[in-house]
Design an enzyme around this catalytic site. Sequence first.
Site, PDB file in Angstrom:
ATOM      1  CD  GLU A  27       7.749 -11.896 -10.738  1.00 46.86           C
ATOM      2  OE1 GLU A  27       7.258 -11.384  -9.733  1.00 46.86           O
ATOM      3  OE2 GLU A  27       8.978 -11.910 -10.968  1.00 46.86           O
ATOM      4  CE  LYS A  49      11.331 -11.807 -12.411  1.00 52.30           C
ATOM      5  NZ  LYS A  49      12.247 -11.429 -11.358  1.00 52.30           N
ATOM      6  CD  GLU A  96      14.827 -13.988 -10.736  1.00 57.07           C
ATOM      7  OE1 GLU A  96      14.407 -14.462  -9.667  1.00 57.07           O
ATOM      8  OE2 GLU A  96      14.471 -12.886 -11.179  1.00 57.07           O
ATOM      9  CE  LYS A 149      10.383  -3.267  -7.955  1.00 59.92           C
ATOM     10  NZ  LYS A 149      10.880  -4.417  -8.726  1.00 59.92           N
ATOM     11  CG  HIS A 171      16.465 -38.130  -7.609  1.00 61.63           C
ATOM     12  ND1 HIS A 171      16.834 -39.406  -7.265  1.00 61.63           N
ATOM     13  CD2 HIS A 171      17.598 -37.496  -7.997  1.00 61.63           C
ATOM     14  CE1 HIS A 171      18.147 -39.536  -7.431  1.00 61.63           C
ATOM     15  NE2 HIS A 171      18.622 -38.395  -7.868  1.00 61.63           N
ATOM     16  CB  CYS A 213      -0.944   0.114   1.186  1.00 62.16           C
ATOM     17  SG  CYS A 213      -2.047  -1.290   1.378  1.00 62.16           S
ATOM     18  CG  ASN A 228       2.011   0.843   4.022  1.00 64.59           C
ATOM     19  OD1 ASN A 228       1.729  -0.316   3.757  1.00 64.59           O
ATOM     20  ND2 ASN A 228       3.237   1.316   3.939  1.00 64.59           N
ATOM     21  N   GLY A 229      -0.093  -1.099   6.133  1.00 64.80           N
ATOM     22  CA  GLY A 229       0.405  -2.055   7.125  1.00 64.80           C
ATOM     23  C   GLY A 229      -0.665  -3.027   7.548  1.00 64.80           C
ATOM     24  CD1 TRP A 231      -0.829  -6.202  -3.475  1.00 60.78           C
ATOM     25  CD2 TRP A 231      -0.754  -6.895  -1.348  1.00 60.78           C
ATOM     26  NE1 TRP A 231      -0.571  -7.548  -3.483  1.00 60.78           N
ATOM     27  CE2 TRP A 231      -0.523  -8.003  -2.186  1.00 60.78           C
ATOM     28  CE3 TRP A 231      -0.758  -7.096   0.026  1.00 60.78           C
ATOM     29  CZ2 TRP A 231      -0.285  -9.284  -1.702  1.00 60.78           C
ATOM     30  CZ3 TRP A 231      -0.526  -8.372   0.524  1.00 60.78           C
ATOM     31  CH2 TRP A 231      -0.295  -9.451  -0.349  1.00 60.78           C
ATOM     32  NE  ARG A 266       4.562   1.750  -0.491  1.00 54.84           N
ATOM     33  CZ  ARG A 266       5.663   1.432   0.167  1.00 54.84           C
ATOM     34  NH1 ARG A 266       6.829   1.614  -0.392  1.00 54.84           N
ATOM     35  NH2 ARG A 266       5.604   0.934   1.381  1.00 54.84           N
TER      36      ARG A 266
HETATM   37  C1  F6R Z   1      10.101 -10.965  -8.125  1.00 49.66           C
HETATM   38  C2  F6R Z   1      10.346  -9.976  -7.104  1.00 49.66           C
HETATM   39  C3  F6R Z   1      10.179 -10.366  -5.685  1.00 49.66           C
HETATM   40  C4  F6R Z   1      11.163  -9.599  -4.787  1.00 49.66           C
HETATM   41  C5  F6R Z   1      10.883  -9.897  -3.322  1.00 49.66           C
HETATM   42  C6  F6R Z   1      11.856  -9.199  -2.400  1.00 49.66           C
HETATM   43  O1  F6R Z   1      10.347 -10.477  -9.402  1.00 49.66           O
HETATM   44  O2  F6R Z   1      10.649  -8.843  -7.396  1.00 49.66           O
HETATM   45  O3  F6R Z   1      10.292 -11.730  -5.509  1.00 49.66           O
HETATM   46  O4  F6R Z   1      12.462  -9.957  -5.113  1.00 49.66           O
HETATM   47  O5  F6R Z   1       9.575  -9.498  -2.998  1.00 49.66           O
HETATM   48  O6  F6R Z   1      11.834  -7.823  -2.587  1.00 49.66           O
HETATM   49  P1  F6R Z   1      13.037  -6.904  -2.099  1.00 49.66           P
HETATM   50  O7  F6R Z   1      14.215  -7.229  -2.923  1.00 49.66           O
HETATM   51  O8  F6R Z   1      12.551  -5.503  -2.291  1.00 49.66           O
HETATM   52  O9  F6R Z   1      13.249  -7.235  -0.656  1.00 49.66           O
END
Ligand code: F6R
Length: 598
Positions: free
Chosen positions: A480, A477, A473, A593, A496, A2, A99-100, A75, A27
């Site tokens: 998501e 990507k 990773e 984010k 396995h 948020c 926010n929280g 969010w 956010r």
């Molecule tokens: C995926 C992604 C998330 C962040 C994770 C940690 O693309 O961006 O998995 O890596 O939420 O976020 P930070 O690095 O801000 O602690």
Amino acid sequence: MCGIVGIINSKDLKLKAINVLNKLEYRGYDSAGVSFLAKNKIKTITEVGKIAELSKSLSSDSYSSFESVIGHTRWATHGIVSKNNAHPFSNQKISLVCNGIIENYNELKLKYLKSHKKIIESDTETIFLVLNELSKEIPDNKKLIKKLVSIIKGHYAFLIYFSNTQEVFSLKSGSPLSVGKSSNGIYFSSDSSALNEYVDNIYHLKDGDIIRVLGQDTSFLNSKNVNFEPLKKTSNEFSKGDFKHFMIKEIHEQPLVIKNTQKYYDVDYFLDFRNKLKDVSKELDSFVFVGCGTAYHACLIAKYYFEKYTDIDASCEYASELRYKKISSKKRSIYVFISQSGETMDTLMALKYVKSKGYNTIVVTNSLESTMVREANITLPTYAMKEIGVASTKAFTCQLLALANLSIEVGLVRKNINKKEYLQLKKDLRNIPAKLIKILKNSSYIEKVVNLLSSSKACYFIARNIVFPIALEGSLKLKEISYMHSEGFAGGEMKHGPIALIDKDVLSICLNPKNELYEKSVSNCEEILARGGKVIVFSSKSLGSKKNLLEILMPKENYIDTPFIYTLPLQLISYYFALNEGTDIDQPRNLAKSVTVE
Ligand code: F6R
């Protein structure tokens, strides 16, 4: 998660609020709302969806009869995504945004809101109603706020307006909140960089801070000497330039930001850091790397680097697990926290927990103004510039760069590598941007990959050794931003269990750098092809042509640059596949984010 904004005693409120909220949208983007504020008057407008929806709902009115505005982009944590659960919560007396998470909201509901008939879904709505109840007995707003702070438990940042006195209170415990002053008003934001255009000086609230704003005056209810610092500004952070999405812009920025970050490490940072390291790293038993999501994948790569270039133990922890784990205070470990935002709740809490056990901490972060920087003993910055796309790309590769540098510095200090080897490794790191540019230029394979992904029901990423975390990773990507089912597997694990998943409708993407495990990785591809699966292989050595195999040649790699080389094409194929699927690439569903809740 948020984002909250407050613009107090200012003009052009609608324009400014929407502008700041747009910058905070990363956010969370489930719903948004604003309350325009004046003496004995509050006008609240909320909308489900993104800020653009809210913007449409704000009438052509300029709201010039109001002096202030508070706003929110949500969010959802407690309560479904709906207009009813959108912030601000308001009536004609009080308006608030949060926010929280308020952890004891059920308890508060039972204690203060027994007679309420309405179904209350969200923690913030509970606080709003509790505040209204308490205000009947406590007419003084300062006392009322102090009472509120004494009964709520959780992590939060609030802005609360009282229309009778026109006071605004801001409270912080756990979630970020900054305040900036200018001749055109007082500005609050969850992210100070969203205030770049409006203020020059900023104060990042500390946990426990309560600020009261009345007119142009700010007073701190809990501390006297508060220093506003100059706000560090960067230009063009919030612009996509000629790109369609932030994600593809950020993918293309990688050669530049890696070059800038490496330059900073070479000419500045590590010269001083080496001295700091000398003291700590000689006496150490281990390095522990901690992060979430993509940052956790960077932790896994760090482990490979440390195993290669140092004689020191390295291990990795999910922050969300570590924060609830018993850790011994006897081991001589240094904990390295990796976080693009520096605000991720799990990582921050794990950092505080580890610190409370007396350990030294390093934070690798892209956000120098963040809470983790204020908490950790040492900061190792990355210079990826602001990352707006929710899916992390350039921040991740800059994290890898920081960790590669850290590992070779430790190796040098502990005499695990000699000066000549160290200088060669530094040179290899400096050559990464050129290799990435080459990969970006040669993207003719992308259409074929997108077609193969489109005709598959699932996609698995398979790799060994230092590229195994890159398989994880790549899979993250893809899932998501395109929502396709995907997993990453260590090559040796296939037989396995996971190989049972292989059939003609499944696509496997194998990462086969030319290293000592190359032949074994080739066997993984062969085993999948033999079972009718489709395979794409990224490799610097050709396998030759085979039915159901698409081969994509990569530049020659060294150990240290391998993760960078194999990350970039996976980011590109996820992006172009998601583009083809028509998903919301920069703001994928259900995500945000900065994960500032647990
Ligand atoms: C995926 C992604 C998330 C962040 C994770 C940690 O693309 O961006 O998995 O890596 O939420 O976020 P930070 O690095 O801000 O602690």
